[in-house]
Design a protein around this motif. Structure first.
Motif, PDB file in Angstrom:
ATOM      1  N   GLU A 163      10.086  21.500  17.184  1.00  0.00           N
ATOM      2  CA  GLU A 163      10.618  21.442  18.544  1.00  0.00           C
ATOM      3  C   GLU A 163       9.562  21.755  19.593  1.00  0.00           C
ATOM      4  O   GLU A 163       9.625  21.250  20.720  1.00  0.00           O
ATOM      5  CB  GLU A 163      11.804  22.391  18.697  1.00  0.00           C
ATOM      6  CG  GLU A 163      11.477  23.851  18.483  1.00  0.00           C
ATOM      7  CD  GLU A 163      12.712  24.746  18.458  1.00  0.00           C
ATOM      8  OE1 GLU A 163      12.938  25.472  19.440  1.00  0.00           O
ATOM      9  OE2 GLU A 163      13.437  24.716  17.436  1.00  0.00           O
ATOM     10  N   VAL A 164       8.567  22.567  19.252  1.00  0.00           N
ATOM     11  CA  VAL A 164       7.505  22.908  20.202  1.00  0.00           C
ATOM     12  C   VAL A 164       6.471  21.789  20.283  1.00  0.00           C
ATOM     13  O   VAL A 164       5.925  21.495  21.348  1.00  0.00           O
ATOM     14  CB  VAL A 164       6.833  24.242  19.813  1.00  0.00           C
ATOM     15  CG1 VAL A 164       5.592  24.501  20.665  1.00  0.00           C
ATOM     16  CG2 VAL A 164       7.823  25.386  19.954  1.00  0.00           C
ATOM     17  N   LEU A 165       6.208  21.164  19.156  1.00  0.00           N
ATOM     18  CA  LEU A 165       5.218  20.086  19.112  1.00  0.00           C
ATOM     19  C   LEU A 165       5.717  18.904  19.940  1.00  0.00           C
ATOM     20  O   LEU A 165       6.803  18.384  19.718  1.00  0.00           O
ATOM     21  CB  LEU A 165       5.002  19.671  17.660  1.00  0.00           C
ATOM     22  CG  LEU A 165       3.812  18.781  17.339  1.00  0.00           C
ATOM     23  CD1 LEU A 165       2.507  19.477  17.682  1.00  0.00           C
ATOM     24  CD2 LEU A 165       3.845  18.407  15.857  1.00  0.00           C
ATOM     25  N   SER A 166       4.927  18.491  20.913  1.00  0.00           N
ATOM     26  CA  SER A 166       5.326  17.404  21.803  1.00  0.00           C
ATOM     27  C   SER A 166       4.146  16.478  22.052  1.00  0.00           C
ATOM     28  O   SER A 166       2.992  16.828  21.784  1.00  0.00           O
ATOM     29  CB  SER A 166       5.821  17.957  23.146  1.00  0.00           C
ATOM     30  OG  SER A 166       4.741  18.558  23.861  1.00  0.00           O
ATOM     31  N   ALA A 167       4.442  15.311  22.590  1.00  0.00           N
ATOM     32  CA  ALA A 167       3.379  14.373  22.926  1.00  0.00           C
ATOM     33  C   ALA A 167       2.427  14.974  23.945  1.00  0.00           C
ATOM     34  O   ALA A 167       1.204  14.811  23.850  1.00  0.00           O
ATOM     35  CB  ALA A 167       3.984  13.075  23.448  1.00  0.00           C
ATOM     36  N   ARG A 168       2.968  15.689  24.929  1.00  0.00           N
ATOM     37  CA  ARG A 168       2.119  16.306  25.955  1.00  0.00           C
ATOM     38  C   ARG A 168       1.216  17.375  25.358  1.00  0.00           C
ATOM     39  O   ARG A 168       0.020  17.446  25.651  1.00  0.00           O
ATOM     40  CB  ARG A 168       3.001  16.910  27.041  1.00  0.00           C
ATOM     41  CG  ARG A 168       2.265  17.555  28.206  1.00  0.00           C
ATOM     42  CD  ARG A 168       1.664  16.501  29.107  1.00  0.00           C
ATOM     43  NE  ARG A 168       0.278  16.184  28.770  1.00  0.00           N
ATOM     44  CZ  ARG A 168      -0.341  15.096  29.153  1.00  0.00           C
ATOM     45  NH1 ARG A 168       0.285  14.173  29.844  1.00  0.00           N
ATOM     46  NH2 ARG A 168      -1.600  14.889  28.842  1.00  0.00           N
ATOM     47  N   LEU A 169       1.794  18.234  24.509  1.00  0.00           N
ATOM     48  CA  LEU A 169       1.006  19.298  23.882  1.00  0.00           C
ATOM     49  C   LEU A 169      -0.088  18.704  23.007  1.00  0.00           C
ATOM     50  O   LEU A 169      -1.253  19.132  23.075  1.00  0.00           O
ATOM     51  CB  LEU A 169       1.910  20.201  23.053  1.00  0.00           C
ATOM     52  CG  LEU A 169       1.194  21.268  22.207  1.00  0.00           C
ATOM     53  CD1 LEU A 169       0.423  22.244  23.082  1.00  0.00           C
ATOM     54  CD2 LEU A 169       2.202  22.013  21.328  1.00  0.00           C
ATOM     55  N   LEU A 170       0.246  17.728  22.184  1.00  0.00           N
ATOM     56  CA  LEU A 170      -0.749  17.144  21.287  1.00  0.00           C
ATOM     57  C   LEU A 170      -1.832  16.417  22.073  1.00  0.00           C
ATOM     58  O   LEU A 170      -3.027  16.536  21.761  1.00  0.00           O
ATOM     59  CB  LEU A 170      -0.066  16.185  20.312  1.00  0.00           C
ATOM     60  CG  LEU A 170      -0.965  15.556  19.251  1.00  0.00           C
ATOM     61  CD1 LEU A 170      -1.674  16.615  18.422  1.00  0.00           C
ATOM     62  CD2 LEU A 170      -0.146  14.626  18.343  1.00  0.00           C
TER      63      LEU A 170
END
Length: 328
Positions: A163-170
Motif C-alpha cells: 500500500e505504501v509502494l506507489s508510482a510516485r515513490l518509485l
C-alpha cells in the motif's frame, strides 16, 4: 579537500571508539574532525581541540569540543546528554553547508535516549538530516565494494509495503538515485536494475499484480526519458556475482530485500549513504552495540568504509563542478 565532519553519536555506544580507531587508520590519508565531548573518546586518544576545522594536523585527533556535562558510561545511555548528541549532528551539517567540511559522517545514535532526553521527534538520523536540509524526500543507499542497494520502502511492516509502494515513490526513488550516481559516484550513465515485489517478479500477474500495474509502467516511462533501467527482476536471481556485474545499483521494494544481500556479501564493510540531501552524508551500517561498548573490541571497518565513501563522493562532487552545499 576540506575535512570530513564526524558527529559523535551516542556517547555510551561504540561510536567514539570506532571514530578514534578510524582516525588512527586514516589520519595520514584524509582530514577529519570529530564533534563531541573529548572526555568520551577512548582513554589515551591523542586530541587537539580546534575551533577552525581547517586547522588540523594528522598528529592528533581534531575535536570540535562540546561539553556534555557528564562522563559517558559504556552501555548506559544518558538522556541528559541527548541534546549534545543532536547538536553535534546539526553542527556537522552547518560545517558542510558553509563549506568548512566536505561531508558529514554520522556515528550511530540511540533514538530512545534522544526522545526521552530531548523530545527528538524524528524516526532517525535520515529524517532529521532531511529536516535540517529542508528537503521532503531522501533515499537510503547501502553500499559496499561489491554492491549498491536502495530500498524504496524502509522501516515499515512488510504487510504495509504494497500500500505504501506507489508510482510516485518509485519514480522519485529512482530519479534521486540516478542523479546521485552521476554527481557523487562519478557514473556518467548509471545502470539501474529494479527488483519486483513478488516472487518471480509476479510471473506476468500470476503471483501478484504490482509489477504489471505499477512497477513496469514506471520503468517504461523512465526508459523513455533515457535512463538505463532493467527489470522488474526476480529478486532471487538479482544478487549473484554475474548479475551484479550488469548494474551499478539495485532498487529494491522493501527493507530486507535490499539489506539481506549486502549484509551477506560484506557484513562489516557496508556503508549507509543518504541520497537527495544538499550535502554528503555517510554512516557506518551498524548500531550503538551497547553490549561491547567500552571493551575496546569494536570493529571500525564500517566507519573506515563510511569515511572513505564520503571522501570519494566529495571528490566526485567537486570534479562535477558542484561545491559542498550544492544540491546533491
Amino acid at each position: 579537500m576540506k575535512p570530513i565532519a564526524i558527529s559523535c553519536g551516542e556517547p555510551a555506544g561504540i561510536g567514539p571508539e570506532v571514530a578514534a580507531k578510524a582516525w588512527a587508520a586514516l589520519r595520514h590519508d584524509l582530514p577529519m574532525v570529530w564533534i563531541g565531548d573529548p572526555t568520551h573518546l577512548p582513554p589515551g586518544t591523542p586530541v587537539q581541540i580546534v575551533t577552525d576545522p581547517g586547522a588540523i594536523t594528522p598528529e592528533k585527533m581534531a575535536v570540535l569540543a562540546r561539553d556534555f556535562g557528564s562522563p559517558a558510561v559504556a552501555g548506559q545511555p544518558n538522556p541528559a546528554q541527548a541534546q549534545g548528541v543532536i547538536d553535534a549532528i546539526a553542527t556537522g551539517v552547518d560545517l558542510v553547508q558553509s563549506g568548512q567540511a566536505s561531508a558529514i559522517c554520522t556515528a550511530p545514535i540511540h533514538k530512545a535516549a534522544l526522545m526521552h532526553g530531548a523530545g527528538f521527534a524524528y524516526p532517525g538520523h535520515t529524517e532529521y538530516l532531511a529536516a535540517l536540509a529542508g528537503v521532503d524526500r531522501v533515499v537510503m543507499m547501502l553500499a559496499c565494494d561489491g554492491l549498491r542497494v536502495v530500498p524504496a520502502t524502509i522501516h515499515i511492516p512488510l504487510a504495509q509495503v504494497p500500500e505504501v509502494l506507489s508510482a510516485r515513490l518509485l519514480t522519485d526513488t529512482i530519479l534521486i538515485t540516478h542523479a546521485a550516481l552521476r554527481r557523487q559516484f562519478g557514473l556518467t550513465a548509471p545502470r539501474i536494475a529494479v527488483a519486483g515485489l513478488n516472487p518471480h517478479a509476479g510471473e506476468d500477474g500470476k503471483m501478484g499484480q504490482e509489477e504489471v500495474q505499477m512497477i513496469t509502467p514506471v520503468l517504461d516511462a523512465l526508459r523513455a526519458e533515457g535512463l538505463d533501467i532493467t527489470g522488474p527482476h526476480s529478486a532471487d536471481t538479482l544478487f549473484h556475482a554475474a548479475a551484479r556485474a550488469r548494474y551499478d545499483v539495485a532498487i529494491c521494494m522493501y527493507h530486507d530485500q535490499a539489506l539481506i544481500p549486502i549484509k551477506t556479501i560484506d557484513f562489516a564493510g557496508g556503508v549507509n549513504v543518504t541520497l537527495g540531501l544538499p550535502f554528503i552524508r555517510t554512516s557506518p551500517d551498524h548500531g550503538t552495540a551497547f553490549d561491547i561498548a567500552g571493551k575496546g573490541v569494536a570493529d571500525p571497518t564500517s566507519m573506515i568504509a563510511a569515511l572513505r565513501q564520503a571522501e570519494i563522493m566529495a571528490r566526485n562532487l567537486q570534479a562535477s563542478g558542484n561545491p559542498p552545499g550544492a544540491p546533491a
